[in-house]
Every structure is written in C-alpha cells, then in structure tokens.
Write an enzyme that holds these catalytic residues in place. Structure first.
Site, PDB file in Angstrom:
ATOM      1  N   HIS A   1      56.181  58.504  14.950  1.00 60.22           N
ATOM      2  CA  HIS A   1      55.070  59.055  15.725  1.00 60.22           C
ATOM      3  C   HIS A   1      55.552  60.403  16.261  1.00 60.22           C
ATOM      4  O   HIS A   1      56.730  60.573  16.581  1.00 60.22           O
ATOM      5  CB  HIS A   1      54.712  58.128  16.891  1.00 60.22           C
TER       6      HIS A   1
ATOM      7  N   CYS B   1      48.777  60.792  13.543  1.00 64.59           N
ATOM      8  CA  CYS B   1      49.302  61.653  14.611  1.00 64.59           C
ATOM      9  C   CYS B   1      50.111  62.828  14.056  1.00 64.59           C
ATOM     10  O   CYS B   1      50.088  63.931  14.610  1.00 64.59           O
ATOM     11  CB  CYS B   1      50.162  60.833  15.566  1.00 64.59           C
TER      12      CYS B   1
END
Length: 223
Positions: free
Chosen positions: A39, A116
């Site tokens: 992430h 993301c």
C-alpha cells in the site's frame, strides 16, 4: 518536498496470512528486487498528512482519504521514498486534491487496475515530481496484463472459429459447383487426342462428386 510512504499490506485479519505477505515482500522485493504486495500514500510536506485511495461502499463517496503520515492503522509501515519537490503552492496542492477526490470515487476501486498505487502515480504526476518506482505496483500491473491477454486471446479464438466456419462453407459451395461442372464435361471425354487430359477431368469430377455425395459437409456446430 513530496514523499511516498510504503506499507506492507497486512490487513487480512489473519496473522498467518499477514506473515506470509511480509515474507513474500521480503523475498520478492528485498531479495530479488522484483516487487511485492504494498500500500502506498503521498505526503506533501506542507503538513503531516498522507493521501491515498481505497474502496468506499457509498456510490457517490470519494475513495481519496488522508491519515497521519506513516501511521495508517490498517497496514505495516515499511519505508519512505522522496519523489522530489513540487513547484505548486499549498493552495494549488489542495486544488489538485479536490479534483482527484471527484475523479476517484471509492466504488471505482479495483485491486488490479485502479488501486492506491495507481492513485499515487497520478497524484505525483500532477505534482510534477517523480513517479513511484515500478516495483511498488508490479504485481498488480502483471495481474492486470494477464487478465487483458486472456480476454484478448478468448476474443481472437472466437473470431478465428467464426472465420474457419465461414471459409468452410464457402469452400463447400465452391467444390459443389466445380463437381457439377466436371460431371457435365466428363461424359464428352474420350481417348481420341489428349485422352490423358480428358481422363484427368473425369477423375477429378468423380472425386469431387463422391466427396459431396458422401455428405462431407463442413461442420457448423458451435462446439
């Protein structure tokens, strides 16, 4: 200054799975430099917040969100990467974030094609700094490419099958026409003057006639 914060994705709710992901990242990123399951979030150092993108169940809600830098509670912080300095003021940066908030609704989140890391790519591009390194999103990009290739292959296979069936029908009609013509010519052939040529026509006509009369038609089955 613009900084990218990278996390190991350890939000599965299962400790064994989380540990496996950490090990995968150690092997594929730290060991051979290929990539991993990460992430990421972008921080513009006008404040102490980082910005990223995630899934949102509300149909009209934005997927863009912020949290204190390096402290996303869902993941395990890994490292930070400097992307350069943006020429934009804090006012311009906030304007860019408002635009991204409209353009990136939470319902559009996709693990392979719009996650993301894709958001951080676009955010950094709008800030006129370096993009995040490729290893951060390499696994997702490889998976997305595989899905696209599989889809294209299936489409091409269906197209080729249709073309083969069509060509077979055309060939059958052609052979049927040739056979009928040859059958009409064959009785006139005799051994006087060029008998070999006449015999060849007769044999060819007979072979085509037998081929068609034996119902050797091309299959039109979709299977």
């Amino acid at each position: 200054e613009v900084v990218l914060h990278v996390y190991d994705v350890t939000n599965s709710g299962n400790e064994k799975t989380n540990n496996t992901i950490v090990q995968i990242n150690k092997i594929f990123k730290d060991g051979i430099g290929l990539g991993g399951i990460f992430h990421s979030a972008v921080q513009v150092v006008y404040g102490d917040e980082e910005w990223s993108f995630g899934f949102c169940e509300r149909g009209s809600g934005t997927g863009v969100f912020s949290c204190p830098s390096k402290k996303n509670p869902m993941y395990t912080y890994r490292e930070s990467i400097k992307l350069g300095e943006t020429p934009f003021s804090i006012f311009n940066v906030n304007q860019i974030l408002r635009e991204l908030s409209r353009e990136w609704p939470g319902c559009s989140y996709d693990l392979l094609s719009k996650n993301c890391n894709h958001f951080c790519d676009e955010f950094s591009e709008r800030l006129a700094v370096s993009k995040p390194p490729g290893w951060i999103n390499r696994f997702a990009n490889a998976g997305d490419a595989a899905v696209e290739i599989a889809g294209n292959t299936a489409h091409r296979f269906r197209q080729a099958k249709t073309e083969i069936v069509t060509a077979s029908k055309v060939a059958y009609r052609f052979l049927q026409g040739v056979a009928s013509k040859q059958s009409a010519v064959a009785p006139e052939s005799n051994g006087n003057g060029g008998g070999a040529r006449g015999g060849s026509k007769f044999q060819a006509g007979g072979w085509l006639k037998n081929l068609i009369s034996n119902n050797s038609k091309p299959s039109t089955s979709s299977s």
